[in-house]
Write an enzyme that holds these catalytic residues in place. Structure first.
Site, PDB file in Angstrom:
ATOM      1  N   ASP A  15       0.852  -1.189   0.000  1.00 13.64           N
ATOM      2  CA  ASP A  15       0.000   0.000   0.000  1.00 13.64           C
ATOM      3  C   ASP A  15       0.887   1.237   0.000  1.00 13.64           C
ATOM      4  O   ASP A  15       2.024   1.209   0.476  1.00 13.64           O
ATOM      5  CB  ASP A  15      -0.926   0.026   1.223  1.00 13.64           C
ATOM      6  CG  ASP A  15      -2.109   0.974   1.042  1.00 13.64           C
ATOM      7  OD1 ASP A  15      -2.452   1.303  -0.118  1.00 13.64           O
ATOM      8  OD2 ASP A  15      -2.693   1.391   2.055  1.00 13.64           O
ATOM      9  N   GLY A  16       0.346   2.303  -0.555  1.00 13.86           N
ATOM     10  CA  GLY A  16       1.016   3.593  -0.563  1.00 13.86           C
ATOM     11  C   GLY A  16       0.102   4.629   0.054  1.00 13.86           C
ATOM     12  O   GLY A  16      -1.120   4.481   0.041  1.00 13.86           O
ATOM     13  N   GLU A  53       2.407   3.742  -4.274  1.00 15.26           N
ATOM     14  CA  GLU A  53       1.813   2.438  -4.605  1.00 15.26           C
ATOM     15  C   GLU A  53       2.787   1.621  -5.458  1.00 15.26           C
ATOM     16  O   GLU A  53       3.001   0.435  -5.213  1.00 15.26           O
ATOM     17  CB  GLU A  53       0.480   2.612  -5.343  1.00 15.26           C
ATOM     18  CG  GLU A  53      -0.625   3.244  -4.529  1.00 15.26           C
ATOM     19  CD  GLU A  53      -1.336   2.297  -3.579  1.00 15.26           C
ATOM     20  OE1 GLU A  53      -0.990   1.094  -3.521  1.00 15.26           O
ATOM     21  OE2 GLU A  53      -2.248   2.762  -2.877  1.00 15.26           O
ATOM     22  N   ASP A  76      -4.317  -2.602  -3.513  1.00 17.07           N
ATOM     23  CA  ASP A  76      -5.598  -1.913  -3.695  1.00 17.07           C
ATOM     24  C   ASP A  76      -5.510  -0.880  -4.819  1.00 17.07           C
ATOM     25  O   ASP A  76      -6.422  -0.095  -5.017  1.00 17.07           O
ATOM     26  CB  ASP A  76      -6.088  -1.287  -2.392  1.00 17.07           C
ATOM     27  CG  ASP A  76      -5.142  -0.242  -1.813  1.00 17.07           C
ATOM     28  OD1 ASP A  76      -4.178   0.163  -2.499  1.00 17.07           O
ATOM     29  OD2 ASP A  76      -5.367   0.173  -0.662  1.00 17.07           O
ATOM     30  N   HIS A 132      -9.112  -0.524   2.628  1.00 15.37           N
ATOM     31  CA  HIS A 132      -9.893  -0.136   3.814  1.00 15.37           C
ATOM     32  C   HIS A 132     -11.184  -0.948   3.911  1.00 15.37           C
ATOM     33  O   HIS A 132     -12.245  -0.417   4.211  1.00 15.37           O
ATOM     34  CB  HIS A 132     -10.192   1.361   3.796  1.00 15.37           C
ATOM     35  CG  HIS A 132      -8.964   2.180   3.577  1.00 15.37           C
ATOM     36  ND1 HIS A 132      -7.984   2.341   4.536  1.00 15.37           N
ATOM     37  CD2 HIS A 132      -8.521   2.852   2.479  1.00 15.37           C
ATOM     38  CE1 HIS A 132      -7.005   3.089   4.039  1.00 15.37           C
ATOM     39  NE2 HIS A 132      -7.300   3.408   2.803  1.00 15.37           N
TER      40      HIS A 132
END
Length: 176
Positions: A15-16, A53, A76, A132
């Site tokens: 994730d970023g 990302e 994501d 999330h």
């Protein structure tokens, strides 16, 4: 440089995060193999969410010591996952990372080149996961990325600072 030793398949969650876009940013990575777990993160003083990302996936793959490792990336970022699963990357390479129709460069060509280079060294599959949404490892990556971007004495994202100059469109010269 971090090295993740593996003899089996590896799952890499990435994730970023960015506080402002552009702004301070960070990435978080969780590598899982058998009963081994490794977490990586880093922050940068001025960058973008997409760069973080991309960098999360790159650093995750670069952490694999053995070439030809079977790795599954969970991200994501539909942008990254679709680039590989929909074979966009294969169209970008011969065009030197240019959008042919628009005759404009792809954003973050430095990171796309680096990602493709390390991707070719392994057997990689990409799976998109909703961010999330309760995935424990994705949530942990987010925590790592956010913590990294609010850290002190952040490193520069040198390519971004040199090429973007703070303007979202400075990579794209005005049409004449």
């Amino acid at each position: 440089k971090y090295v993740f030793l593996c003899k089996m398949d590896v799952e890499i969650y990435t994730d970023g995060a960015c506080s402002g876009n552009p702004g301070p940013g960070g990435y978080g990575i969780v590598l899982l193999s058998s009963n081994k777990r490794k977490e990586l993160s880093a922050g940068f003083r001025k960058t973008t969410n997409n760069r973080m990302e991309l960098l999360a996936v790159i650093v995750g793959l670069e952490a694999l010591k053995k070439e030809k490792t079977k790795a599954t990336i969970y991200s994501d970022s539909k942008y990254i996952v679709d680039a590989f699963n929909k074979n966009w990357i294969e169209k970008w390479i011969p065009s030197s990372f240019m959008f042919k129709a628009a005759k404009k460069p792809l954003q973050n060509p430095d990171l796309w080149r680096r990602l493709y280079s390390v991707y070719k060294k392994h057997h990689v599959s990409f799976i998109w996961i909703r961010g999330h949404d309760g995935n424990v490892e994705n949530e942990r990556c987010d925590e790592l990325a956010v913590a990294a971007c609010i850290g002190k004495d952040l490193d520069p994202d040198s390519w971004y600072e040199e090429h973007k100059l703070g303007s979202p469109d400075s990579l794209f010269p005005a049409e004449s």
